[in-house]
Design an enzyme around this catalytic site. Structure first.
Site, PDB file in Angstrom:
ATOM      1  N   LEU A 193       0.738  -1.298   0.119  1.00 19.05           N
ATOM      2  CA  LEU A 193      -0.011  -0.058   0.057  1.00 19.05           C
ATOM      3  C   LEU A 193       0.694   1.423   0.028  1.00 19.05           C
ATOM      4  O   LEU A 193       0.387   2.488   0.317  1.00 19.05           O
ATOM      5  CB  LEU A 193      -1.078  -0.057   1.266  1.00 19.05           C
ATOM      6  CG  LEU A 193      -1.817  -1.193   1.236  1.00 19.05           C
ATOM      7  CD1 LEU A 193      -2.937  -0.924   2.333  1.00 19.05           C
ATOM      8  CD2 LEU A 193      -2.937  -1.321   0.165  1.00 19.05           C
ATOM      9  N   ASP A 206       5.954  -5.890   1.898  1.00 19.57           N
ATOM     10  CA  ASP A 206       6.961  -5.275   1.219  1.00 19.57           C
ATOM     11  C   ASP A 206       7.878  -6.225   0.479  1.00 19.57           C
ATOM     12  O   ASP A 206       8.481  -7.120   1.122  1.00 19.57           O
ATOM     13  CB  ASP A 206       7.829  -4.311   2.153  1.00 19.57           C
ATOM     14  CG  ASP A 206       8.935  -3.592   1.265  1.00 19.57           C
ATOM     15  OD1 ASP A 206       9.075  -3.879   0.043  1.00 19.57           O
ATOM     16  OD2 ASP A 206       9.767  -2.632   1.774  1.00 19.57           O
ATOM     17  N   SER A 255       7.675  -2.312 -19.717  1.00 19.36           N
ATOM     18  CA  SER A 255       7.374  -0.869 -20.157  1.00 19.36           C
ATOM     19  C   SER A 255       7.963  -0.724 -21.695  1.00 19.36           C
ATOM     20  O   SER A 255       8.932  -0.927 -22.062  1.00 19.36           O
ATOM     21  CB  SER A 255       7.879   0.174 -19.488  1.00 19.36           C
ATOM     22  OG  SER A 255       7.487   1.405 -19.940  1.00 19.36           O
ATOM     23  N   TYR A 302      13.512   4.984 -14.151  1.00 23.19           N
ATOM     24  CA  TYR A 302      12.619   4.237 -14.176  1.00 23.19           C
ATOM     25  C   TYR A 302      12.528   3.167 -15.247  1.00 23.19           C
ATOM     26  O   TYR A 302      12.640   1.932 -15.085  1.00 23.19           O
ATOM     27  CB  TYR A 302      11.286   4.772 -14.109  1.00 23.19           C
ATOM     28  CG  TYR A 302      10.066   4.048 -14.640  1.00 23.19           C
ATOM     29  CD1 TYR A 302       9.572   2.835 -13.926  1.00 23.19           C
ATOM     30  CD2 TYR A 302       9.488   4.085 -15.924  1.00 23.19           C
ATOM     31  CE1 TYR A 302       8.523   2.177 -14.188  1.00 23.19           C
ATOM     32  CE2 TYR A 302       8.401   3.264 -16.434  1.00 23.19           C
ATOM     33  CZ  TYR A 302       7.990   2.340 -15.871  1.00 23.19           C
ATOM     34  OH  TYR A 302       6.816   1.694 -16.207  1.00 23.19           O
ATOM     35  N   LYS A 348      13.432  -1.213 -15.646  1.00 22.72           N
ATOM     36  CA  LYS A 348      12.674  -2.124 -16.555  1.00 22.72           C
ATOM     37  C   LYS A 348      13.505  -2.896 -17.393  1.00 22.72           C
ATOM     38  O   LYS A 348      13.467  -4.067 -17.510  1.00 22.72           O
ATOM     39  CB  LYS A 348      11.361  -1.586 -17.521  1.00 22.72           C
ATOM     40  CG  LYS A 348      10.358  -1.010 -16.373  1.00 22.72           C
ATOM     41  CD  LYS A 348       9.632  -2.204 -15.605  1.00 22.72           C
ATOM     42  CE  LYS A 348       8.414  -1.721 -14.743  1.00 22.72           C
ATOM     43  NZ  LYS A 348       8.053  -2.602 -13.999  1.00 22.72           N
ATOM     44  N   LEU A 384      -1.156  11.577 -17.406  1.00 19.10           N
ATOM     45  CA  LEU A 384      -2.001  12.533 -18.019  1.00 19.10           C
ATOM     46  C   LEU A 384      -3.132  12.406 -17.790  1.00 19.10           C
ATOM     47  O   LEU A 384      -4.041  13.405 -17.374  1.00 19.10           O
ATOM     48  CB  LEU A 384      -1.628  12.473 -19.900  1.00 19.10           C
ATOM     49  CG  LEU A 384      -2.670  13.313 -20.737  1.00 19.10           C
ATOM     50  CD1 LEU A 384      -2.173  14.848 -20.392  1.00 19.10           C
ATOM     51  CD2 LEU A 384      -2.234  13.115 -22.185  1.00 19.10           C
TER      52      LEU A 384
END
Length: 339
Positions: free
Chosen positions: A34, A59, A126, A151, A155, A202
């Protein structure tokens, strides 16, 4: 078959849980600490599906706690690994945090696969792994470029880790799903993108501006080499993304893969600019957006969109929802949040 979804309280994870339940093929369980999601998600999933999903508030960077979930849940037939930090600007300002969280959590999942003999892994990758491409649309054969942000680099490294893990294993299969830009909400309007942090994507920014939650928004960059100067992305409805995970699992379970590490792009194949998305929102909802034009944002690339023919051919998957459904479902979700 029991499927473990990491990051099950998150945006794509929660929608995937919904579609897994609706398929009537899988028993599902979630792990989510969370840190980037909200506690009411499992209640929303139950309202939509009628099924209660157990979430282990763990975790994944805590190896002992992660392994304890596998001990409790017994044999796991597959893992869908979503859990990761994903904010591009934050990764630029806090790279160490991103490498630590995204890679250590994946290491523990891979070790759990080995120790508890989990045969199938779907990895949330991604389109950012392609970097700034010179030829569009991108295919699975498009080489990975220089990562525009930490980031994206996590990936790239994550994919490499899974490939190495798959080497020489006859009893383990993985699929790397390279998403383009998931947007929208469940068509019921009862579940959508919700983060305890300020949104950086966005669509939720458009929705918050449209509803009046934020006074205005900024278009980052209007001088890119694109048709209107704003960034172009391949937006895809989150339920379409979720359904791809169901099909990817079925693909592995039915032994349709020819290698034990397959790669698929998940996109609509259509590039939409930021300004075009703003105009579409105004047209569909009848609401004017208060926005200003700003400077480029660190870590963004000018344009990227997908060729997803491989997913169509092998997974029997293609997008069912277009821009109208993306905006209408997200708006319905935003109005539900307001109530």
């Amino acid at each position: 078959m029991k499927i473990l979804v990491t990051g099950g309280n998150g945006y794509i994870g929660s929608h995937t849980l919904i579609q897994l339940i609706k398929s009537n093929e899988f028993e599902v369980v979630s792990i989510d600490n969370l840190s980037r999601s909200t506690r009411g998600t499992m209640d929303r999933i139950e309202k939509i599906t009628g099924k209660h999903v157990v979430n282990h508030e763990v975790d994944l960077c805590d190896k002992e706690a992660t392994f304890s979930v596998f001990e409790q849940e017994g044999p796991i037939d597959g893992i869908i690994h979503f859990a990761a930090y994903k904010c591009v600007p934050e990764s630029v300002s806090k790279p160490v945090m991103y490498y630590r969280n995204n890679l250590n959590s994946l290491l523990n999942i891979m070790e759990a696969c080995e120790k508890y003999q989990v045969p199938n892994l779907i990895f949330s990758s991604s389109c950012s792994i392609y970097g700034e491409v010179t030829q569009l649309p991108v295919t699975e054969e498009t080489p990975a470029g220089v990562a525009a942000c930490p980031y994206a680099h996590t990936k790239q490294i994550g994919e490499g880790m899974i490939r190495a893990f798959c080497e020489g294993k006859s009893n383990f299969n993985a699929i790397l799903l390279r998403y383009f830009n998931p947007v929208g909400a469940d068509m019921s309007g009862l579940n959508g993108e919700l983060s305890p942090d300020t949104p950086n994507n966005l669509m939720p920014i458009i929705m918050e501006t449209g509803i009046g939650k934020r006074p205005s928004m900024t278009v980052f960059g209007t001088d890119y080499n694109t048709r209107d100067g704003s960034c172009i992305r391949d937006y895809i409805h989150v339920t379409d993304i979720a359904n791809a995970h169901v099909k990817a699992l079925q693909f592995l379970i039915n032994h349709k893969n020819t290698t034990n590490c397959e790669v698929f792009n998940l996109g609509s194949g259509n590039g939409i600019s930021v300004l075009e998305m703003l105009n579409a929102f105004e047209k569909i909802t009848g609401r004017k957006l208060n926005y200003q034009l700003g400077e480029r944002r660190p870590g963004d690339i000018p344009a990227i969109y997908s060729n997803s023919a491989k997913a169509k051919a092998l997974l029997d998957w293609e997008c069912q929802y277009g821009v109208d459904e993306m905006i209408l479902s997200a708006w319905k979700w935003q109005e539900n949040l307001k109530d």
